[in-house]
Design a protein around this motif. Structure first.
Motif, PDB file in Angstrom:
ATOM      1  N   PHE A  94     -14.346   8.924  -1.941  1.00 18.11           N
ATOM      2  CA  PHE A  94     -14.710   8.547  -3.313  1.00 18.11           C
ATOM      3  C   PHE A  94     -13.770   7.479  -3.859  1.00 18.11           C
ATOM      4  CE2 PHE A  94     -13.824   9.184  -7.841  1.00 18.11           C
ATOM      5  CZ  PHE A  94     -15.087   9.121  -8.417  1.00 18.11           C
ATOM      6  N   PHE A  95     -12.465   7.659  -3.646  1.00 13.84           N
ATOM      7  CA  PHE A  95     -11.479   6.748  -4.224  1.00 13.84           C
ATOM      8  C   PHE A  95     -11.428   5.419  -3.486  1.00 13.84           C
ATOM      9  CE2 PHE A  95     -10.177  11.068  -5.272  1.00 13.84           C
ATOM     10  CZ  PHE A  95     -10.113  10.984  -6.650  1.00 13.84           C
ATOM     11  N   CYS A  96     -11.494   5.456  -2.169  1.00 13.27           N
ATOM     12  CA  CYS A  96     -11.482   4.208  -1.411  1.00 13.27           C
ATOM     13  C   CYS A  96     -12.687   3.346  -1.752  1.00 13.27           C
ATOM     14  CB  CYS A  96     -11.443   4.495   0.089  1.00 13.27           C
ATOM     15  SG  CYS A  96      -9.840   5.080   0.699  1.00 13.27           S
ATOM     16  N   ARG A  97     -13.838   3.983  -1.986  1.00 15.20           N
ATOM     17  CA  ARG A  97     -15.026   3.203  -2.359  1.00 15.20           C
ATOM     18  C   ARG A  97     -14.853   2.534  -3.713  1.00 15.20           C
ATOM     19  NH1 ARG A  97     -17.762   7.751  -0.258  1.00 15.20           N
ATOM     20  NH2 ARG A  97     -18.343   8.435  -2.370  1.00 15.20           N
ATOM     21  N   LYS A  98     -13.950   3.081  -4.558  1.00 13.93           N
ATOM     22  CA  LYS A  98     -13.637   2.449  -5.836  1.00 13.93           C
ATOM     23  C   LYS A  98     -12.460   1.473  -5.717  1.00 13.93           C
ATOM     24  CE  LYS A  98     -15.269   6.031  -9.042  1.00 13.93           C
ATOM     25  NZ  LYS A  98     -16.053   5.107  -9.889  1.00 13.93           N
ATOM     26  N   LEU A  99     -12.020   1.212  -4.504  1.00 15.08           N
ATOM     27  CA  LEU A  99     -10.881   0.335  -4.202  1.00 15.08           C
ATOM     28  C   LEU A  99      -9.574   0.913  -4.729  1.00 15.08           C
ATOM     29  CD1 LEU A  99     -12.410  -3.211  -4.888  1.00 15.08           C
ATOM     30  CD2 LEU A  99     -12.574  -1.794  -2.842  1.00 15.08           C
ATOM     31  N   GLN A 100      -9.534   2.230  -4.941  1.00 19.88           N
ATOM     32  CA  GLN A 100      -8.319   2.924  -5.368  1.00 19.88           C
ATOM     33  C   GLN A 100      -7.666   3.551  -4.125  1.00 19.88           C
ATOM     34  OE1 GLN A 100      -9.931   5.561  -8.354  1.00 19.88           O
ATOM     35  NE2 GLN A 100      -9.940   3.972  -9.937  1.00 19.88           N
ATOM     36  N   TYR A 101      -7.208   2.665  -3.252  1.00 24.19           N
ATOM     37  CA  TYR A 101      -6.799   3.099  -1.913  1.00 24.19           C
ATOM     38  C   TYR A 101      -5.602   4.049  -1.937  1.00 24.19           C
ATOM     39  CZ  TYR A 101      -9.892  -0.595  -0.270  1.00 24.19           C
ATOM     40  OH  TYR A 101     -10.993  -1.383  -0.020  1.00 24.19           O
ATOM     41  N   CYS A 104      -6.454   7.790  -1.831  1.00 28.91           N
ATOM     42  CA  CYS A 104      -7.312   8.253  -0.736  1.00 28.91           C
ATOM     43  C   CYS A 104      -7.229   9.767  -0.554  1.00 28.91           C
ATOM     44  CB  CYS A 104      -6.920   7.553   0.561  1.00 28.91           C
ATOM     45  SG  CYS A 104      -7.858   8.112   2.007  1.00 28.91           S
ATOM     46  N   HIS A 337      -2.638  -0.161  -4.767  1.00 27.68           N
ATOM     47  CA  HIS A 337      -3.857  -0.245  -3.951  1.00 27.68           C
ATOM     48  C   HIS A 337      -3.758  -1.499  -3.073  1.00 27.68           C
ATOM     49  CE1 HIS A 337      -5.059   2.842  -6.680  1.00 27.68           C
ATOM     50  NE2 HIS A 337      -5.229   2.027  -7.711  1.00 27.68           N
ATOM     51  N   LYS A 340      -6.623  -3.703  -1.568  1.00 23.74           N
ATOM     52  CA  LYS A 340      -7.450  -4.424  -2.547  1.00 23.74           C
ATOM     53  C   LYS A 340      -6.952  -5.847  -2.758  1.00 23.74           C
ATOM     54  CE  LYS A 340      -8.547  -4.225  -7.526  1.00 23.74           C
ATOM     55  NZ  LYS A 340      -8.401  -3.407  -8.763  1.00 23.74           N
TER      56      LYS A 340
END
Length: 398
Positions: A94-101, A104, A337, A340
């Motif tokens: 969910f977080f990686c898809r929001k670029l909030q690496y 993770c 992140h 990103k």
């Protein structure tokens, strides 16, 4: 292989340890060509980050050559020259898809993540060489390192860019950039930066690139302040003046529009609140010393923004929540992140818009890593950044 190993508080040594191996099919093995000592590594060195164990390999800023790949690794090939983000991210949650690496959900093993969930309410992402709170991953201050989820993290760099120009993409350059981005800089803004270590200096540089009208750098090391001045910053030596009064005067009585705490959990100085922090930390009544953060919050103008790239690991006392609420401040923080920002920052390095090499004060063989830590800890005015080179002969250092 040889690697820098933590043995206890203020005790790190280069030891012979087992070579890393492929564990998961998305892994790669990197032969490290350059690795650096980060300011946040000093928190480990000082023993203030929990869950560090004797024998852990340190280091989260590194780059090198791919020498082995997992069966499902499609992005990287043997021989690729890559910079590796310090944050480990799966790219699919969910977080990686929001670029909030750095949030993770899948990179911190379950047994390790339980510890961070107890402390913070949710599990942390994995981080290289930064205690078992962040996954217990072996770090990059070594000859070789295993990189999980390598189809998400590392970025290939062209051969015409030497290591010194791109190494800091691993952490401190994107961290300084995100710190400035979190300030939401508007035309005409004044930004004040506490701490002129590597991240603080990159935050100064980034704030100007984002359009800040004025940047004020706060520290007490003359050389680091001079580096900030070279980027165009006005400077405050906190040993010479009252910081709050100086900032009020320099901003026409309003205060900075945005403030950046690039100091983190080990603030220094003889201010009364910091002396109290030392005492409370000694008897385990708090874990972190947030003097710089308190000062930044008090100085920030009403309706301003507070950016916190400095590392905090636990609990603080005497937090000025009243000032945050009554002044209507916005606080933004978090681990970086990194993934990103890599493509954009790499382009800016290639275009000559961002310089990173100015920061390096020492280049040492990996075998001299223990001395590198001592220098970075005890001689901070002269030691702005230590880069370690596996395979470098001692006679070629510095």
């Amino acid at each position: 292989m040889r690697a820098l190993v933590w043995h206890g508080k203020n005790d790190v040594r280069v030891d012979t340890v087992e070579d890393p191996a492929i564990v998961n099919p998305r892994d790669v093995i990197i032969k490290v060509t350059s690795t650096a000592i980060c300011g946040s590594d000093l928190h480990l060195y000082h023993g203030v980050i929990p869950t560090l164990r004797a024998g852990d390999i340190l280091g989260h800023e590194f780059m090198g050559e791919v020498v082995e790949t997992g069966a499902k690794q499609k992005k990287l090939r043997k021989g690729d020259r890559v910079v590796v983000p310090f944050v480990i991210a799966c790219g699919e949650c969910f977080f990686c898809r929001k670029l909030q690496y750095s949030a993770c959900d899948n990179s911190n093993p379950v047994d390790k993540a339980d510890m961070s969930e107890m402390l913070f309410g949710h599990q942390m992402s994995g981080i290289f060489g930064y205690s078992h709170l962040t996954g217990g991953y072996a770090g990059g201050q070594a000859e070789y390192v295993r990189v999980p989820f390598a189809d998400v993290g590392p970025i290939a760099v062209p051969d015409d860019l030497e290591d010194d120009k791109v190494l800091f993409l691993s952490d401190i350059l994107p961290t300084g950039w995100m710190a400035a981005e979190n300030c939401e800089i508007e035309e005409g803004d004044t930004v004040a930066v506490w701490g002129c270590g590597p991240i603080g200096l990159f935050a100064v540089q980034s704030a100007f690139l984002m359009g800040a009208h004025k940047v004020i750098a706060i520290d007490h090391y003359p050389h680091r302040l001079e580096l900030a001045r070279k980027f165009g910053a006005e400077i405050i030596n906190f040993k010479d003046v009252d910081v709050h009064a100086a900032l009020v005067e320099m901003t026409g009585g309003i205060g900075p529009d945005a403030v950046i705490d690039a100091v983190g959990m080990e603030s220094h100085g003889m201010a009364p609140d910091n002396i109290l922090d030392w005492a409370e930390q000694t008897v385990m009544l708090e874990t972190d010393r947030p003097h710089a953060l308190r000062q930044a919050i008090h100085a920030c103008r009403k309706g301003g923004r507070v950016s916190i790239p400095g590392v905090y690991g636990g609990f603080v006392n005497h937090f000025p929540i009243g000032a945050v609420m009554e002044k209507g401040l916005t606080i933004r923080t978090g681990q970086t992140h990194v993934q990103k920002y890599l493509p954009r920052l790499l382009d800016m390095i290639r275009e000559g818009r961002i310089d990173t090499t100015f920061l390096i004060s020492h280049r040492l063989p990996l075998e001299e890593a223990r001395e590198g830590y001592r220098l970075f800890d005890e001689e901070q005015n002269e030691t702005t950044k230590v880069v370690l080179k596996p395979g470098m002969e001692a006679a070629n250092g510095r």
